[in-house]
Structure formats: structure tokens, C-alpha cells
Enzyme design. Structure first.
Site, PDB file in Angstrom:
ATOM      1  N   SER A 184      -4.218  -0.166   1.063  1.00 52.80           N
ATOM      2  CA  SER A 184      -4.846  -0.794   2.426  1.00 52.80           C
ATOM      3  C   SER A 184      -6.467  -0.663   2.213  1.00 52.80           C
ATOM      4  O   SER A 184      -7.100   0.526   1.631  1.00 52.80           O
ATOM      5  CB  SER A 184      -4.427  -0.266   3.569  1.00 52.80           C
ATOM      6  OG  SER A 184      -3.110  -0.494   3.724  1.00 52.80           O
TER       7      SER A 184
ATOM      8  N   GLU B  65       3.740   0.392   5.089  1.00 53.44           N
ATOM      9  CA  GLU B  65       4.362   0.172   4.037  1.00 53.44           C
ATOM     10  C   GLU B  65       5.139  -1.252   4.089  1.00 53.44           C
ATOM     11  O   GLU B  65       6.311  -1.458   3.832  1.00 53.44           O
ATOM     12  CB  GLU B  65       5.241   1.110   3.503  1.00 53.44           C
ATOM     13  CG  GLU B  65       4.773   2.411   3.185  1.00 53.44           C
ATOM     14  CD  GLU B  65       5.394   3.387   2.347  1.00 53.44           C
ATOM     15  OE1 GLU B  65       6.202   3.042   1.560  1.00 53.44           O
ATOM     16  OE2 GLU B  65       4.798   4.683   2.391  1.00 53.44           O
TER      17      GLU B  65
ATOM     18  N   THR C 198      -2.135   7.766   3.942  1.00 54.47           N
ATOM     19  CA  THR C 198      -1.560   9.006   4.247  1.00 54.47           C
ATOM     20  C   THR C 198      -1.814  10.226   3.115  1.00 54.47           C
ATOM     21  O   THR C 198      -1.861  10.008   1.686  1.00 54.47           O
ATOM     22  CB  THR C 198      -0.171   8.737   4.142  1.00 54.47           C
ATOM     23  OG1 THR C 198       0.228   7.581   5.065  1.00 54.47           O
ATOM     24  CG2 THR C 198       0.759   9.806   4.457  1.00 54.47           C
TER      25      THR C 198
ATOM     26  N   GLY D 202       9.127   2.589  -1.580  1.00 54.41           N
ATOM     27  CA  GLY D 202       8.430   3.231  -0.422  1.00 54.41           C
ATOM     28  C   GLY D 202       9.020   2.798   0.977  1.00 54.41           C
ATOM     29  O   GLY D 202       9.369   3.579   1.642  1.00 54.41           O
TER      30      GLY D 202
END
Lengths: 350, 385, 385, 350
Positions: free
Chosen positions: B133, B369, B165, B248
Site C-alpha cells: 500500500s 488485505e 504492519t 494473506g
């Protein structure tokens, strides 16, 4: 905002509050919330506008404007700060029960010189020999209030008492929301209490406080829902994805349409309940319905707004996560929407 | 990796997986008690993740050749449900490490690359982060702007990745960057180590929940990346990114199942605790209904998740099935957490009670995700193709 | 009957069941085309049921010793989904015959009783009906008032049973009647043949849907029932009734899955048919979402249903799991049918289109064989016990 | 029913209609529906009450009472017969577009001497050389109407035309609901049409017809929801299960409370939209919201009512299965709620 049902005077109040919110509340609301700062400054600003006596009758020194402008003005506050909305609601509950019980505290409370909070029947406080005992898991404004007005029982009788907030054991809460409302848990073990009313008089006053909370929360939540919708619209019109603003996506539009519809309906219920109340008729059922519908609409709108914001919505800067937390917190206050549904059932099928 | 033996027979996990599930459950009970503190203090659960590494929980998706346990996606799902039922911040750290980073490296790296990075990743000495992202590309991932310019035997990376993350705690970053202008075929994947010059941690997000897991910006300022840190071939990055997301999504689906389970358990305990004066259950019928509906969906969506994981373990494409699992499980997690707060009333909204934390943590599962609406389009397209 | 081999491995049906599924699918395609006519004319699908008997679809829950195929509950579920996706009236007839009547007789009858009734039931020469409900006892089944008075070597049955599926078409009735005043232990189960004196068909219900399946009152006027038509022991009727309902609920769950599938397929076809002038898909995103959500839940609730059926095939009590399956699947069927009508617009509300029939048929699945709220309480109690 | 917003005159109209429904409609509604009989007798009875000109201005010979009593009166009709409600809505649409376009057919229509139906934009009819062509899958009253008023396009221009219903090819529908409203599919292949208006005038008139349908359907659906709730209450208070009336079960009460809340909100939206319209302001968005909310509430209430009735609810004698079918049928008319959501989106985000 369609002013179909407001008088000129009422409209002016709503307008004045709206300006205060825009000038003083909006710029600082996120920061205050994040640091769990108390909204004292705003509370005092509302006091200066004189709105704490808005719905108190003229003969008792209030503005005598009824509940409708209260509900309508709470919309603009709720759109920014549920914490401040909740403070006003508590203050208004106090003012109206003091009016009902003929207390001479009314003037100070209506002027905002004393900050008051109200603890309702749901906490199950008891009074014996003029001493208040009991425990409330969460009371808005508890940490900062001067005075606490409490619905309690003395043996079989309903009583309404006031206590000095400082005489109660209070502990600050790290709660889900209403971070700027100084929420606290309150424990009283034989705190000296002043009886404001007992028996039917107490019940009548407590009923009025409940109605005030239902109408107030309905108004604030309608505002919260509008706040979330506006935030989503703004973000979606600025944010580009797949080469176009998000807002052109049917998906985003549909979400906002559905939220808008839910809040429009809740608002009409709330205003209707306020109008009926102002005509001197009973609107308890409609007010409960309005509260449930409005809080649900606020949570829905905040939830969808977070989703429309995507990752941004999960961060504190975009305001909508606050509306989500505050909406769920408003939901569980005053006994909570779930128990209100049971009360509606009891009222309908008694 | 493919797991050839039957792992789910007649809706029961294989004995091997049941044993593993119990092991993880014990880990969660013994080592994740600090969940409320991590949240309140926005503190990374470092010790809990270290213990996870020692217990072998950071290597389930790595082949045995490279020190992994090769237990696969289904085992990872079983594990992640247990962990997330207790601590979501630990859960997402392990999910990203296993389901995104390790899975990706296992599938797209050369032998040499695997031999280089896996020894540190499987023990938890290094944690991995997945950097797709950017500020202007969330759901529209192919709009990314980060650049990788080839200069001789290395690439120069520039740009900033957002919402990463484990950003401030990871040592290894999988970075997607643009090697040419082509919207999709211009994207390539690289491994970048956190210690390299020009790699820095930018803004740290202040978030609704998941507060023990640092979500940060990763800034790349003229980072010199050796050409042998390119994954697969130049221009194949977007394919790698999307393929990895299937795995994911299973991780996040399992995270959501764990959150939902925790919330549903709270409601169940609340019902069990409500008794009248004669000791008979007194919870209202509507609360029991809500509990029953949530618990039914929990079982149902767990099967959806396990089904997709099983397909992936067999090397069968599972985009539609993984999207079903994530979309359903993440919505359930939010629904369950909201119900827990509602039904527990005032108690549910105070920080002394996990319900409000579950509500805040749950909210991200519908976003990261692949947001729910994206999952829905993946499902519709998959089924109507 | 118990099926010992693994029937579902890694979420796939065994080859034997897949083959059976195809066989039933062919039957449905070839023989159930009259569904719209049965509905419009309130006509019993007699021929379709006869063919089902010839193909062995009326004996899946009967042991081979008595002419059954002993395929069990899971196979029955697979079969019923296929049939109900095309004709719900045929579906409920077969569901009641297999999942209620044959299952009950197989479990609670003596060898002599089985040898007497099964030969006619497994071929479809006789159809079975399950008679529990009465005018004053629906969800509160134990309140039934029908009486069975012992007189020497027989019982005299009196009373009226209401909402009896296949009432006017069945030859064999399982009747629950009161042999003593005790609310629960006063109930006993009998087999009554339709040809006996005093058995008559009363009022026929005019219904929202399921119009090809006759729902009638069965009136018992001094019916002389030989003592050897008592099932199991006197007073055990309520236990038999409830135990049987677990299986029946799986039948209705499967019926609901079939209805849901048909509705979802209609929505999918509607999406696929909507194209812009350049032939690209033009269905709105919200419609695609709805389709994706429904399709995901269909898969999820099918797994719930299969899980419960598998437990029952193994002889493990599955009340909670069967209740989950029925509660979830029946709500899905209604949601899907309502969505189909909404999304198809005017076309969906006219009788030339199956959507409106699905909507009408679906509604009963939340009511019979245990209404949704009863299922929810069964689930809550089961999980919190 | 709270009469806060009705004048005495308006109240009288609502009351008269309510009496007609109780005396004439209620006793026969189930039988007529089951045999798909046409509600001619009731249509004529409404004509005798003179309500088809209720919202037509006084200067054009109407009662000039606006939309509010129309919406309110439709509640009592919708509680029993959505078919009759839909007939009135069609007649009112016709009367109001005839008023707008200055047609001399107005008097006959307002008197109910001619039965008229209206086919909206959603059917996509076209006019060329004064001939109407097109196809409508379902038009209420089509089989019995004398006249059909049709929204169409002539080239790029919007036109509003009327045709003799008998000149169109009509086939009766075995539809999901509205069994007593003589619904039919209509096909026109070059049917001679009278142009009532074209261009902006036509658009304005068609807009008014749409608004009338949205408000009318909202009112009728609110009534349908009340009808289902009342039926459930009655059944649940009479039906004994586990030794007590069903109605004492929390479960049953909760369902009814939630339905009651949904319909209360939809009703306030509908009345608000009607009031705003009667003030001469634009209430299209609110009217669309009201229609969606009301139809959803009706379907919800019918669905829950069927559930509360158990097996009885699935049979035709208990009325609620009819409300369920009729609610879903009302939903898909006038373009359908789904496309109304898109129109709301377009209106909001244009």
C-alpha cells in the site's frame, strides 16, 4: 436542514449552537479526544449561550422553548462531539428534574455554574436513612461533576436525591468512547444525600429525565450519523481510486444512500417525539424508538464511513473511528438499547 | 508446498492438526495474557512473538529444507484462530510474517534467496513486513508510485509505503515498486533489509485498534538494492502481490474467526451467568438467539476458511474461496464484537472488559488485505467467470 | 445405520456421493420440469415421485436388509438439495418419506415391523406421513391431545392431526398419540395405515407456497390399531419424535439449500445477462455484492448441513448441529428468494418467472419441523450445556 | 393514530375511508384475493366518497386537501388491501397529471367514472407519429382500466400520452401479489395516443405522478405493516403454547417491537414528505426514502408475522401471507426499490 418545524426563536438557538461548534469544537475535537481531555471549555461556552435552561419553563427562569430546539441543536454538536452532547444532556436532565421538584439549585444548574450528572434507575442505587449506597459502572461527567442527581429506591419507595459528587468514590474509566466527557465509575457507600422528591413525584421527575436522555441521545446520534456521512462524502470526493474519485462508485453511493435513509427516518422519529412532548402529550414510546433508531443509524453510518475511508478510517485523524466508538458508547448508556427494547415491549404489551 | 494427506475428514481436523491446535492454545493461554496492556500502552508484544518463534509458530509455511515445518496454510489458519482469540496484535504480526512474507518468499524466491533469508525468518530473529500500500493506492494497488530504477547490478528504490504492519519492528521488507510505467506489468517485487541505508520508519499511525501492532510508513530514500534481491522476474510483482494475498486473506479470515470466537464466548458466558433467584437461566430469548446465530455462523465460516486453505495447500487456486472466507469471517467478527458490547451493556464499553477491545480490533479485518467490497467483486467474478 | 468410510475428505464429497449427486441431478432435470404447473394447479407431483421410487430415491435411509440402499443422511442431503433446487413440492414429499418416516421406522421398529412396512415404502408403492402437530400443539409438540386408549390387543385412536405433509397422498402414517396424562411420558408412537376404518383426510390447507404438496388434516375416529403397530415402548413417543426431527431438520436444511441455490443462480444469470452496448458486464456493484454474499453463505451453510449429516451417519447425536444447519439454511433460502424477486424487478414478481414461486416455497422452511426460534434455543442450550 | 398533523377536514376524510374499509373491505378481502377477483365494488365505493379528487386543487374542482390525508387514508386501506390502495394510487396519479396538463378528462377521473392506470418511465414506451409503442411487464389495473396514461419519449422529447386501454394488448398476470388489482402485462404496437403534454411540461407532470406513487405506496405500506403487526398481536394473544399465550414470550414481543419501530420511522418519513410537498416544496428524496423504508417495513412485518403465526401464517386464512406477497409486489413497482436507491444516489451525488 429543513426548518419546517422550528420557530424563528428555536432556529436562532440552533444556529448559535452550530456556530459555536464550528468555531470552537471542530478545530480541537480530535486532539482532545485522543488525549482524553475534558471538554470543560466547550461546556462553559454552552453555558454562556444560556442553553442549559433552554427547555425549562419561563416561569422557572428558563427559555421555555421545549424539547425540539434541544434535539435539533444537539444534532450539530453530535456531528462533532458526542462527549459535549452527552454533557449537555446530563445538564438538561438535571435542570428539568430540579424544575419538577422545585429545587432552588435550578438557577445555578441552568446557568451552568454547577456541572451536574444524572444516574438513572438502571444502576439500582438505594437510600437508607438519608444515605446513598450503590455502584454505577459508568456515568458520563462523573469525574468532573459538582453534583450528582441519582434515581434510587428507599425501601419500596422511589426517591430522587442529589449528592456532592466529591463525596462519592469515583474512578476514571478508560472506556470505548466519550473520551472528553470525563466518564467514571461511581461507588457510594452511605454518602449523605439530599432528597429532592419521593414516591410519585420522584417517579415523575425520573421519567422526565429518562425522556430527556432518550430525546437528547436521539438528536446527538442523528448528528453523529450526519457527521460520519459528511466525512465519508468529503473523503470519497477527494480520494482517487482506479482513476476516479471514490464517490463516483455506485458501491460508495449506495452505502451513503442507505445510511442517509436510516438517519432521515430516525430524525423524523426524534423530531416527532419532541414535538409531541412539547404539546404536553406522552411520547415515551416514540422517544425510545427514536433513540434506538438514531443510535443504530449512527453506528451504521460510522461503520460504513470507516469502510469508505479504507485504511484512513482506521486511524484517529479521520474522525470516523471516534463516531464509531462514541455511537456504541451512547448505545449502552441509559440502560442500553437492548433493555430499551424490553421496556418498549413492556410498554406495548403490558 | 503441498500437503497430500487428507487433513480434514468428515469435518474433523487430522490428529496431527488437532495436536498442533492444542499446542498453540496452550501458547496463547500461557504467553498472551498481556493483550490488554499491549493495547492500552500501544506496546509491541515482543516477548510473545519471540516465544512464538521458539515454539516454531513462525515457520509453518516454510519448507523443511529451509528450516520450516511445512505445515501449510490449513495449519496456519488453525494456529491463527487460536492466537487471535487471545491477542490480535500478536496475531497480525504472525499472520503477516507467515501468510504474506514467508509464503511469498517460499513460492517466488530462488534457492539461493531462500537459503539467505529463511534461516533468520523461521526462528523469528527477523520479522517480515509486506509493503504494497501507498498513500494513493489502497484497494487500487496497481496505482502504486514507489520507483525502482535499475543502475548496473543494483536498483535504486525511492518512495514511501503506508500502513505497513510490523513496520517499525521488522527487519525484512518485501517491497513492491515500479520498474516501468506500465500500470500492471511495471511493478516488481524486492526484498529490502531494514538495516540498509535509506530505509527508515516514517509516521506511525494512531489507530482505532490493533494498537500493539505498529502500523507505520516505510520511507525509501535512494535505497541501493542489489539485483539479486529482485524476486522472480522484473515486471511480475503485481502477479506476486495478488497471489500472495490469497494466502494473506486466509490469515485474516482466521484472525477474524478468532476475534469472533472470543466475542461469542463472552456472550455465552454472559448468558450462563444470568440466573434468576432459583438458579435457573434467565437470559432473554433474543440474547440467546443472537448467540445461536453468531455461533452457527462461526462454525460455517470456519469451514469456508478451512476449505480455501485446503485448496491452497493442494496447490489449487483459491481466490474465490479465500475471498468468501475473508469476507464472511471479517463481517462476522465485527458483528459479534458489536453484539458483545451491546449485550454486555455498560460493562462491555469499559476498558476493564475485553469486549470493547475486540470491537476496535475487529474493525480492521474488513479493511486490510483487501476490503470487503473488493472480496465481493472477486467472488462474483470468480463464480460468474 | 452408520456409514464408516470417510464421505467428505477435504471438503469434497466421496466419489460415490458425487456419482449419486449426478444421478439425482439428471432425475431433477428430466422429471421435475412440471414444478410451475404443480404449483399453479395445486397438483401433487405423482409421476415425479413414482419415478423417484423407481430410481431408488425413496430408500436412502433404509438398511439393505429391508430393501434400502443404506446411503444414509449425507447422501439424502445431497439428493434433497438437487431435487429442491428444481421442485420443492416433490422435495418435501421425498424429505418427509425418507428423513422422517423411513428414518424413524428404521431406528425404532422391531424386525417384524420393518419387514412388514419397508417393502412397500422403499419402492414408493406407499408414501409415508409424519403426524405430530395438532391444532393446539405446534412448536409446543408435547401439548398434543390425540388419544390412544388400550383395549385388549389393540389401541383405539381418536383425534385430529394438523398440517400433515403428503396427508392426502400417503398410505402409512406415523401417529403420535397420548397413552396417559403425563405431558411428555404419556406420548406413544404408532403406525396407522390409511386404509383402516376411521382414518380420513380432513381439511386441506390453502397455502402461500408448496402448493403441489398436499398439507391436510388427518382425522382419527375410533381407529382400531393393533398393538403390534405401537413403535418401541408405550410412553417413548416424544423421545422418538424429537430424535427423528434431527434427521428431518437435515432434510429441510437441504431443501432450503436447494431453494437458495436456485434463487442465487437466477441472480447470477441476471448479472451475466446485463451487458452494456459493448458487451461488458453492467450489473451494479450492489447486485454483485448481494450475489457474492448469498453464494458465500450457500457454501458455508451447506458445510454446516453436511457436517450434521455426517455426525448422524456415524450415530453421534447432532441436535445442535442439525439445528444450526436448518436455522441458517432456511433463513438463507428466504433471503435469497427475496433478493431474487427484488433484483429481477417486475419480472421477478410475475408467475412466468420462478423467483416468485421460490419466495413462496421458501417461507415454509423457517416454520416446519421446528421453527427458527426453536432451533436457536436448541443451539444455545446445546452449546452452553 | 396520532392526529398531530391533520386538520379536522383531513381527519374526517381519513375516518370515512377507515369506516369504508372496516365495513366493506375487511369482510371480503381474503376471499377476493384468493380467487383473484377484481376490487371493482370497493373502487366504486371510494368514488362515492369522492376521494379521487382529494389532492386536486379546489380551483380545478378537487378537494384541495393536499397529499397528507391521501397518505394517511391509504394507511387504513393498506392495512387490509394493497390491491385497493394501488388502485387509488393509480387513479390519483392520473388525476394529478390531468390537473397539471389541463386535460378535460380530469372531472371524470376525479369522480371515478373512468378507471385509469399510469405506466411510468421505467417501461420505456415510445411515441412516434402519435402512436404509442412498447411493453410493460406489469401494470396494476391494466386489465380493467378504461384509460392508460403513459410516460414515453418521442425522439429526444419526453411526452405524456393517454390511450384507450382497450386498444392495447393486455394479458392477465398470475403474479405474486395484488391479486385484486387486475394487474396485467401491456403491449402496444402503434396504438393511437392523445398527447397530454410534451417536453418540460410532460416531465413536470410525470415527476408529480412519480411523487404521488412514492408517497402513496409509502402510506399503503405503512398500513400493510400495521395490518401484519395487528394480526400477529391478535393471534399471539389468543394462541397458547407452553401453557401461556404466545404474546407473553419475550421473543414474540421483541419481534413486534422491532417491526413497530421500523414502521413508526417509515411513517414519520412519509408524513414529513407529504407535509413538505403540501407546503409546495420539493420532497422527492424524502418521498423515495419513505417509500423504500415503508415497503421494507411492510415486508419485515409480514415476514415476522408469518413466523409468529407459525403454520397458520403459511395458510391463506390468516391474511399475513397476503401482506408478504403484496409487500414484495409493491416493492418492485414504480421501477422498484433497488432502482429507487440508484435514483436517490443520482439525486444526492449528481
Amino acid at each position: 436542514m429543513h426548518n419546517l418545524q422550528l420557530t424563528e426563536d428555536q432556529d436562532m438557538v440552533v444556529d448559535t449552537v452550530r456556530k459555536l461548534v464550528a468555531d470552537a469544537v471542530t478545530p480541537k475535537v480530535q486532539e482532545l479526544d485522543e488525549h482524553r481531555g475534558f471538554a470543560r471549555e466547550w461546556f462553559d461556552a454552552l453555558a454562556e449561550l444560556g442553553v442549559y435552561g433552554l427547555s425549562v419553563s419561563e416561569e422557572k427562569g428558563g427559555a421555555g422553548m421545549g424539547m425540539l430546539p434541544f434535539v435539533a441543536a444537539l444534532e450539530s454538536i453530535g456531528a462533532q462531539s458526542s462527549s459535549l452532547a452527552r454533557l449537555w444532556i446530563g445538564q438538561m436532565q438535571a435542570a428539568l428534574v430540579l424544575e419538577d421538584t422545585g429545587s432552588d439549585l435550578l438557577d445555578e444548574v441552568a446557568a451552568g455554574d454547577k456541572l451536574v450528572t444524572f444516574a438513572g434507575r438502571e444502576h439500582g442505587f438505594t437510600v437508607a436513612g438519608g444515605k446513598l449506597t450503590g455502584k454505577a459502572l459508568m456515568v458520563p461527567a462523573a469525574m468532573e461533576a459538582d453534583l450528582m442527581i441519582v434515581a434510587a429506591t428507599d425501601g419500596d419507595a422511589t426517591v430522587l436525591v442529589s449528592v456532592e459528587a466529591g463525596a462519592c468514590e469515583r474512578s476514571a474509566l478508560r472506556g470505548l468512547g466519550l473520551n472528553s466527557a470525563a466518564c467514571g465509575a461511581v461507588t457510594c457507600e452511605g454518602v449523605a444525600a439530599t432528597v429532592l422528591a419521593s414516591g410519585d413525584d420522584a417517579s415523575t421527575a425520573i421519567d422526565r429525565a429518562e425522556l430527556t436522555a432518550w430525546l437528547g441521545v436521539a438528536g446527538a446520534s442523528v448528528g453523529g450519523a450526519f457527521g460520519s456521512i459528511e466525512a465519508a462524502k468529503k473523503h470519497a470526493s477527494e480520494r482517487i481510486a482506479f482513476g476516479k474519485p471514490l464517490l463516483v462508485q455506485q458501491a460508495v453511493q449506495r452505502k451513503l444512500v442507505e445510511c442517509g435513509r436510516a438517519v432521515a427516518a430516525a430524525r423524523q422519529l426524534a423530531w416527532h417525539a419532541a414535538r409531541v412532548t412539547d404539546l404536553g402529550e406522552c411520547a415515551r414510546d416514540t422517544a425510545m424508538q427514536a433513540r434506538i433508531a438514531a443510535v443504530d443509524a449512527m453506528v451504521l453510518a460510522a461503520d460504513e464511513s470507516i469502510q469508505i475511508h479504507g485504511g484512513f478510517g482506521y486511524t484517529v485523524e479521520y474522525h470516523v473511528e471516534r463516531h464509531y466508538r462514541d455511537g456504541k458508547t451512547l448505545e449502552v448508556l441509559d440502560g442500553g438499547n437492548d433493555s430499551l427494547r424490553d421496556r418498549l415491549a413492556a410498554a406495548t404489551f403490558a | 508446498m503441498t500437503t497430500s494427506e487428507v487433513q480434514v475428514a468428515d469435518f474433523q481436523l487430522s490428529p496431527k492438526l488437532l495436536e498442533f491446535q492444542q499446542k498453540v492454545r496452550n501458547y496463547a493461554k500461557d504467553h498472551l495474557g498481556g493483550a490488554a496492556v499491549y493495547d492500552a500502552e500501544t506496546e509491541f508484544p515482543r516477548e510473545a512473538v519471540e516465544v512464538a518463534g521458539k515454539l516454531g509458530l513462525l515457520r509453518t509455511t516454510v519448507d523443511e529444507e529451509y528450516g520450516g515445518s511445512a505445515m501449510g496454510n490449513l495449519a496456519s489458519c488453525v494456529m491463527l484462530e487460536e492466537i487471535n482469540a487471545v491477542c490480535v496484535s500478536t496475531g497480525v504480526t504472525i499472520s503477516v510474517h507467515n501468510s504474506l512474507v514467508n509464503s511469498l518468499l517460499g513460492k517466488w524466491c530462488s534457492h539461493e534467496q531462500k537459503a539467505r533469508w529463511f534461516p533468520k525468518l523461521v526462528t523469528g530473529e527477523w520479522l517480515g513486513a509486506y509493503c504494497l500500500s501507498e498513500a494513493f493506492s489502497g484497494s487500487d494497488a496497481a496505482a502504486l508510485r514507489c520507483t525502482a530504477e535499475k543502475q548496473g547490478d543494483h536498483y535504486i528504490l525511492n518512495g514511501a509505503k503506508l500502513w505497513i504492519t510490523t513496520g517499525s519492528e521488522a527487519q525484512l521488507f518485501v517491497i513492491f515498486a515500479r520498474t516501468s510505467e506500465d500500470r500492471v506489468k511495471g511493478i516488481s517485487a524486492f526484498v529490502v533489509e531494514g538495516s540498509w541505508d535509506g530505509v527508515s520508519v516514517g509516521k506511525k499511525e494512531r489507530k482505532l485498534g490493533l494498537r500493539g501492532s505498529p502500523t507505520t510508513e516505510i520511507v525509501l530514500d535512494n535505497v541501493k538494492v542489489p539485483a539479486d534481491c529482485l524476486l522472480d522476474t522484473e515486471g511480475n510483482g503485481f502477479t506476486i502481490a495478488l497471489d500472495t494475498l490469497d494466502g494473506g486473506r486466509l490469515g485474516i479470515a482466521s484472525q477474524a474467526l478468532g476475534i469472533a470466537r472470543a466475542a461469542i464466548d463472552m456472550i455465552g458466558e454472559h448468558i450462563a451467568s444470568q440466573q434468576d433467584k432459583r438458579g435457573r437461566p434467565s437470559a432473554s430469548q433474543p440474547i440467546q438467539w443472537e448467540f445461536a446465530d453468531l455461533a452457527s455462523d462461526l462454525d460455517a465460516y470456519r469451514f469456508l476458511t478451512w476449505r480455501a486453505a485446503t485448496l491452497r495447500d493442494r496447490g489449487i487456486r483459491c481466490s474465490t474461496e479465500a475471498a468468501m472466507a475473508k469476507s464472511c469471517a471479517s463481517r462476522l467478527a465485527n458483528r459479534a464484537a458489536r453484539s458483545a458490547v451491546s449485550l454486555l451493556g455498560l460493562a462491555g464499553a469499559t476498558g476493564t472488559n475485553p469486549a470493547e477491545r475486540l470491537l476496535r480490533d475487529a474493525r480492521i479485518t474488513e479493511i486490510y488485505e483487501g476490503a470487503t467490497d473488493i472480496q465481493r467483486l472477486v467472488i462474483a467474478r470468480g463464480l460468474l467467470a
